[in-house]
Each structure stands twice: as structure tokens, then as C-alpha cells.
Design an enzyme around this catalytic site. Structure first.
Site, PDB file in Angstrom:
ATOM      1  N   GLU A  72       0.819  -1.214   0.000  1.00 38.37           N
ATOM      2  CA  GLU A  72       0.000   0.000   0.000  1.00 38.37           C
ATOM      3  C   GLU A  72       0.852   1.263   0.000  1.00 38.37           C
ATOM      4  OE1 GLU A  72      -3.538   2.125   2.651  1.00 38.37           O
ATOM      5  OE2 GLU A  72      -2.722   0.181   3.232  1.00 38.37           O
ATOM      6  N   ASP A  73       1.979   1.245   0.718  1.00 35.27           N
ATOM      7  CA  ASP A  73       2.724   2.482   0.947  1.00 35.27           C
ATOM      8  C   ASP A  73       4.022   2.608   0.157  1.00 35.27           C
ATOM      9  OD1 ASP A  73       0.754   3.106   2.739  1.00 35.27           O
ATOM     10  OD2 ASP A  73       1.871   2.425   4.499  1.00 35.27           O
TER      11      ASP A  73
END
Length: 758
Positions: A72-73
Site C-alpha cells: 500500500e505504501d
């Protein structure tokens, strides 16, 4: 990594190498990124992995904890994770990250999507993913626990939102999974942010007498430990006796005081002594080894025996308080928790709760389903081992499409308070708090629910609306040809029972509609002395149904006759073309009432009240379908409404039903029209003159110029699609008018999709 290394020291060299590689992979991916607190981001995944290792989770779970935020990051992909760490790790990480990515995509596509919608969709995806691999939610719980521990760096608004979500979803999930250690801490941390004043007040009041209480518990612990260690039977049966003190958690004390209206001094179990026994392994008989299943059963009997024997020692030492004994070993809690609880008066005169359990029972109490990996490393839970509520969760995802409704159902039906009752055979049934014998009956079997006429609880006759209590023995009285009552819907609690009751009545109404349609056609044919048996053959009716309804099922023909969408004369003339000259004169139209009643439509052939969907604002003459909403009856949509198209694709068949307008009722509607024209002097006056000529009074008029065109927004009452077409044609005849658009609206706002009048 230093905090994690001691916890994995006893794992195989291969596993330690994989975990250290995952740490380096995550550290490099998050390099240069900091948390809100200012700490390097890598501290968070390491803390999650430490929590998972402390629970005894398998190495794939620990690795997933280290990697859960990378996709996600950072630029890391799921394929990268699968290539380096395998498919199981990929699946767990995907369950953590896919959710929020989907929510972000939905947000980009619909800027008006609320935070609540996003959270609900996120939660729905997570809960569904959990049913495929329980480790997904265990990693998520560890992630949430560390986030709650570091919540002080967030803004007050986020603190409240995250704490409320934790209290409503994640703490109950930890409880249902039996992970008491995580459940209690999540609740106390949420309490701290949701009700800070009550939290600080209770904490202060407990601290004032803390030294006195600790002295009492130290004295009691010493006596308890000596008595147990001196017992000859326990000396022979157990390898280890662990006796420790435990303070009750703040949230548990607070809810008990609030719910039972008690003062702090009236709470008996503020202090508790926990006795954990490690039974000695049973000796193998000489010669042939004992069967593994028999060995396992014998060890379970030994576990229970040492617990009950220890209870007898405690009760011989100190006086038990009547009514304060609970046997969760013979009757475990729904999440698998087993222990003996008794409250006694200690030598100091203070009430003390004593909990007695085996080492295995303690691991299950602290780590719940995670304890499975402590005993069987590397194995995944199979379908038989999954909790019944997880199977119910899988059913709910097929029954409910709307994310908010799904999360509400999970909170109410699966994560709320529970009541455990018994069947006459002694089997247990786990139901939501407030359940009635009707919920119990449908939980056992649909047929028992449908034919129920009464109930006995603990041998006494009770009404079907009786609220079941923990430990009740329930027997349902049935009759062979019994049927449900609509009144049951007023007290049935579980979604399953309510759905089955409604299904029965929908099927009954459909059957009545089919019979009525069949009888209408048969009476028409007999009245004209036509060969009924010959004309109503299945093959002939299939051909007629195909011509008139587009479907070869005669049932559709009968439903259309019942609903008034087809006339018996029309069907008869198609069956027997020689009747073409015998058309029945059409009736004179009925005078329309001044104002129609909302929602006079036929749903599956049955005249029903329904609300019109605000997203597409259907009017008489539009092709429509009905959607069964939660607790609000039918909502009708245009068949080309984007929401209806989505519902038809994703919802169960019994929630999207065929519908048609009641032609016998005058159905007026409020619509908004956008008159698009070339701007000129007198344009508005000319358009309003058309309305005056047709004796129409607009409810709202707005005019303005946007870009190269003038727009006149009219809100007015119309009688249906035909009436609207006549009005549109008259307005289009005005000089300069380019087009007339019917504008869909929701809460007074124009939506992007506009339906062009034809």
C-alpha cells in the site's frame, strides 16, 4: 529486529532466515519514511511482528506482519512478495492491503463518497477475506493493537473515529476469536479515547486503594500456592502449578458498574487469582502404543480432573459465595474459552475471584484461534475447524451487497452479545442476545421453524417471543402442516430467521398470484365455450408466453394476467386467433384522483406499496424493478438505473424483483426538466406560456446561462411518461429550444446521468 530475534530463536534456521530477510525487505521498502510520531516507519511492522510472535503464530504470519504495509505504501507489488516469500504470505498481505486500495479507487470515482462508506467497504472486504484465511484478521488485529498503542500522535477527530471502530468491530472480533489478551487491551485503549474523563476518574479511584488490594492478593496467593502444592493428588497428576494475581480491566469494570448500576465497592471480582495447571503426560502402556485419539481423549479427561480437584481444594480453604460459580469447562463459551470461575471470601474478608484452568486452556483463553498454530505449526485451519460464525459470515456476504448493511449485520448478528442455549439432546446453540425460540427453531432447521407452534424452556411452556437466557434448554413444539406467522417478524432477531419467514410469504403470495392468473384465463375461455383443456396445454401456453412476455415459462403469463399487464382477451386471442373479431370494447378511463398515492405498483404480480428511488425518480410508464431494502420494504428503480444494473449483477435474485405500475391508479410524479435553449429575450416568458396553456403550475422555476446555452429548470407534477412526452413536445416547439432533458435527482442535487426524453 532486536525485539523480535529472541521470540524466534527456537524456530528452525530456515524460518529464522526467512523472517530476517522479510525484515530487511520491509526496512529497505520503508527507508526514509516516518510515522506521525516521528519514529522510523519500520518500527510499526516490527512491533506487529513481535505481537504475532508472542501469540505463537506461524512464520508466514510473522513475515506478513513485517510486510503488511509495503504494497500500500511503497513500490513493492504482491508479485514481489510472492516471489520472495511465497503464496501464503502474499494472500495474507493482500487481505490487508487490497481493502484500502479498493476504497481509494471508489473515492476517486465518486468524490461524494463519505468516509463512512469508505470505512464500511474497507471493513466488508476485510471480513470476507478473513473467511478464506483466518490469519488475515489475526495480523490485522496485531496491526490495530499497535496503532491503538500509538494513537496519541493522531488528531482528536481521528482518535475518536479509530477508537470507535476498534470498540465496535476489532475488540468483538478478538473476543469471537478467543484472543482475550488482545480483546482486553483494545477495549481499555478505546475507552481511554472515547470517554477520557470516565477513564481517568476510574483509574484514579482504583489507584487510591491499590496498595491495600495488592497486599490482600499477595497474602491470598501465598496460601493458595501452598495448599495446592501440598496436595498429594496434584503432586502425582501435574508437573507445574502456576498461581498469579490479576486485576480486572478498566473497561470491564466500567461496563459492569454502568449496566448493573453498581458502585465500585460492589464489584466482587476487581481482584482475581488465576491457577494454571500443567498436567503430567500420561504414561504409555507397555507393549502396543495407545491409539492417538484415545490418548488425546484421556489427556482431556486428565485436564478436567485436575481442574475440578483444584476447585475442591479452593472451596475447602475459603467459603464460596453462593451463585458466583461458573463452569466454562463443561460448557465452554462460544469462542472456545474454558475455565472454572468461583468467587470466595479470602482470609482478609475481601471477595476474590479464582480462575482455574489447564495450560492448554490458558493458551486458548489468551490467544484463541491463534493457539492452533502453537500446537500444530505449519497447518492451516480446515473447514471443520472453523468457527460456525465464520461460516455464517460467508453466507452474509452473498445475502447483503450494501457495505454499510453488511457491517451492521456482522455487528448485530455475529459480534454482538451472545446467548448459549441447549437442545433437548444437550447440544449447544450460539445465538445473538435477545434471541427467541423462533430464532432457535430456524437455527436448528428451516422446517422446524416453519412448523413451530409453541416452545418449552426448561420444561415450562413459554410464548414464542420469550427472550432466551444463557443455559436455557429449549424444545420446539411443531405441527405437521404448520406455517409461519407474519407476527413472528416483530420479535425474530436473527437475520436468518427473518429471511426465511419473509421467503415463505413471498412464495405464498407468488403461488396465490399464479393461481389467480390461471383461474382468470380459464374462466374467460369457459365463458366463451372454448376447449379449455386443448387451449391450455403446456406447449401452446409456452408459445403464447414467448410471444407476449419474451419468456417461455407459462408462470410469467399467469403473473402478468394477475398483475394486469396482460388481459385475458389478449391471451385468448393469441391462443385462438379466430377470436380476433370478438374484441371486448375497452373500458372508459377512470377519472384520475387529484393526487395519487405513492408507490402503487405490482411486485411479482402482487399489488404493493413501494418507495421511488431518489437516484432515478421513476415515473408511471418507465420500465421498473423493485429492490427489497433492509427494514424499509420495496424501493422501485428504473430498469436502466445504474444502481439497478449493479444490484441485478451482484444481489441475490430474491432481492431484485420484477415490478410494474398499477394502471388502475393515477400516479402523479414530481419531475425536474432542464430546458436547454439559445439565449434570447422573452425565452422564459414563452416557456412559461406553454405551461399556462396546458394549465400547469410549476413548483419551482430557475433560469440561468451556462456557457453558450440558457438553461431553465422546471419542477412540476406530471401524470406519467405519456403526459411528460406531450409536455416536452410542446416546450420543444418554442423558438430557440434545443432540447428538454429529464434530470434525475437525489436529495435535490442533479446527478451526472441525464435521461433524454424520447
Amino acid at each position: 529486529m532486536e525485539a523480535l530475534r529472541p521470540l524466534i530463536s527456537e524456530r528452525s534456521p530456515e524460518e529464522r532466515t526467512r523472517i530476517e530477510a522479510a525484515y530487511e525487505f520491509s526496512r529497505d521498502a520503508h527507508d526514509g519514511v516516518a510515522r506521525k510520531s516521528g519514529e522510523p516507519y519500520i518500527t510499526h511492522p516490527v512491533a506487529v511482528a513481535v505481537l504475532l510472535a508472542e501469540m505463537g503464530m506461524d512464520s508466514d504470519s510473522v513475515i506478513a506482519g513485517l510486510l503488511h504495509d509495503t504494497v500500500e505504501d511503497t513500490t513493492v507489488t504482491l508479485d514481489d512478495i510472492a516471489r520472495h516469500f511465497g503464496g501464503d504470505v502474499r494472500r495474507i498481505v493482500e487481505g490487508e492491503t487490497k481493502v484500502s486500495k479498493l476504497a481509494k479507487v471508489a473515492k476517486a470515482q465518486d468524490p461524494d463518497r463519505t468516509l463512512s462508506d469508505e470505512q464500511s467497504e474497507n471493513m466488508r472486504k476485510l471480513l470476507i477475506a478473513m473467511t478464506s484465511d483466518i490469519r488475515i484478521i489475526i495480523v490485522k488485529l496485531a496491526d490495530r493493537l499497535h496503532n491503538m498503542r500509538t494513537l496519541s500522535s493522531m488528531s482528536p477527530v481521528k482518535q475518536q473515529r479509530i477508537a470507535r471502530e476498534t470498540m465496535e468491530i476489532f475488540a468483538p472480533l478478538a473476543h469471537r476469536l478467543g484472543i482475550g489478551q488482545v480483546k482486553w487491551e483494545l477495549e481499555d485503549l478505546s475507552f481511554r479515547y472515547l470517554e477520557p474523563e470516565a477513564y481517568r476518574d476510574l483509574q484514579s479511584r482504583l489507584r487510591t486503594r491499590q496498595e491495600e488490594r495488592e497486599e490482600h492478593i499477595r497474602s491470598a496467593l501465598t496460601q493458595m500456592r501452598e495448599s495446592l502444592q501440598e496436595d498429594l493428588e496434584l503432586e502425582e497428576w501435574v508437573d507445574d502449578i502456576n498461581v498469579s494475581g490479576r486485576s480486572k480491566h478498566l473497561w470491564s469494570i466500567y461496563t459492569k458498574m454502568r449496566n448493573e448500576g453498581k458502585a465500585l465497592e460492589q464489584i466482587f471480582d476487581l481482584l482475581a487469582i488465576r491457577v494454571i495447571l500443567t498436567p503430567r503426560p500420561l504414561a504409555q502402556p507397555e507393549g502396543k502404543p495407545r491409539d492417538p485419539k484415545k490418548q488425546e481423549r484421556a489427556e482431556e479427561v486428565r485436564e478436567k480432573r485436575v481442574c475440578y480437584h483444584s476447585l475442591s481444594i479452593v472451596h475447602s480453604m475459603w467459603t464460596p459465595i453462593p451463585g458466583r460459580f461458573k463452569d466454562y469447562i463443561a460448557v465452554p463459551k462460544p469462542n472456545g474459552y474454558q475455565s472454572l470461575h468461583t468467587t470466595v471470601i479470602s482470609p482478609s474478608g475481601q471477595p476474590v475471584e479464582v480462575q482455574i484452568r489447564s495450560r492448554r486452556m490458558h493458551e486458548v483463553a489468551e490467544f484463541g484461534v491463534a493457539a492452533h498454530w502453537m500446537y500444530k505449526q505449519g497447518e492451516r485451519l480446515n473447514d471443520r475447524q472453523k468457527e460456525g460464525w465464520l461460516q455464517r459470515l460467508q453466507q452474509l456476504q452473498h445475502e447483503i451487497l450494501d457495505a454499510s448493511d453488511f457491517v451492521d449485520a456482522v455487528k448485530d448478528d455475529l459480534l454482538g452479545g451472545r446467548v448459549v442455549v441447549f437442545t433437548p439432546r444437550g447440544d449447544t446453540r450460539d445465538l445473538p442476545s435477545g434471541s427467541t425460540p423462533i430464532d432457535f427453531a430456524y437455527n436448528v432447521h428451516s422446517r422446524i421453524g416453519d412448523t413451530a407452534t409453541g416452545a418449552r424452556v426448561n420444561g415450562s411452556i413459554v410464548p414464542l417471543s420469550y427472550k432466551l437466557q444463557n443455559g436455557d434448554m429449549v424444545e420446539i413444539v411443531t405441527v405437521k402442516n404448520g406455517t409461519p406467522s407474519k407476527g413472528w417478524l416483530s420479535f425474530a432477531v436473527t437475520r436468518s430467521a427473518r429471511t426465511k419467514i419473509r421467503h415463505h410469504f413471498r412464495a405464498e403470495e407468488r403461488s396465490e398470484a399464479l393461481t389467480h392468473g390461471h383461474d382468470l384465463l380459464e374462466r374467460y375461455l369457459r365463458k366463451r365455450q372454448l376447449p379449455v383443456r386443448q387451449l391450455m396445454r403446456t406447449k401452446l401456453l409456452e408459445d403464447v408466453a414467448d410471444k407476449l412476455t419474451g419468456n417461455r415459462n407459462p408462470d410469467d403469463l399467469y403473473l402478468a394476467l394477475h398483475a394486469g399487464k396482460l388481459t385475458t382477451g389478449m391471451v385468448a386471442r393469441t391462443l385462438a386467433p379466430q377470436l380476433e373479431q370478438e374484441r371486448v370494447p375497452t373500458r372508459a378511463p377512470r377519472p384520475a384522483p387529484a393526487r395519487s398515492q405513492e408507490g402503487q405498483v405490482y411486485v411479482e404480480g402482487v399489488l404493493s406499496q413501494a418507495k421511488r428511488a431518489m437516484c432515478c425518480n421513476p415515473i408511471a410508464g418507465d420500465q421498473i424493478m423493485a429492490y427489497v431494502t433492509r427494514g424499509r420494504g420495496y424501493t422501485i428503480h428504473r430498469i436502466d438505473c445504474p444502481n439497478m444494473v449493479r444490484l441485478l449483477k451482484d444481489e441475490p435474485e430474491d432481492r431484485c424483483l420484477p415490478a410494474s405500475w398499477n394502471q388502475g391508479a393515477a400516479l402523479s410524479s414530481t419531475v425536474e426538466l432542464d430546458v436547454v435553449a439559445t439565449d434570447r429575450a422573452g425565452l422564459l416568458a414563452d416557456v412559461l406560456a406553454v405551461l399556462v396553456a396546458q394549465r400547469r403550475s410549476p413548483l419551482k422555476v430557475e433560469a440561468g446561462v451556462r456557457g453558450p446555452s440558457a438553461h431553465i429548470l422546471l419542477r412540476l407534477e406530471i401524470g406519467g411518461q405519456l403526459d411528460l412526452s406531450h409536455l416536452a413536445d410542446a416546450i420543444k416547439a418554442v423558438e430557440g429550444v434545443q432540447d428538454v432533458l429529464r434530470v434525475g435527482n437525489k436529495s435535490g442535487r442533479a446527478i451526472p446521468a441525464e435521461t433524454r426524453l424520447r
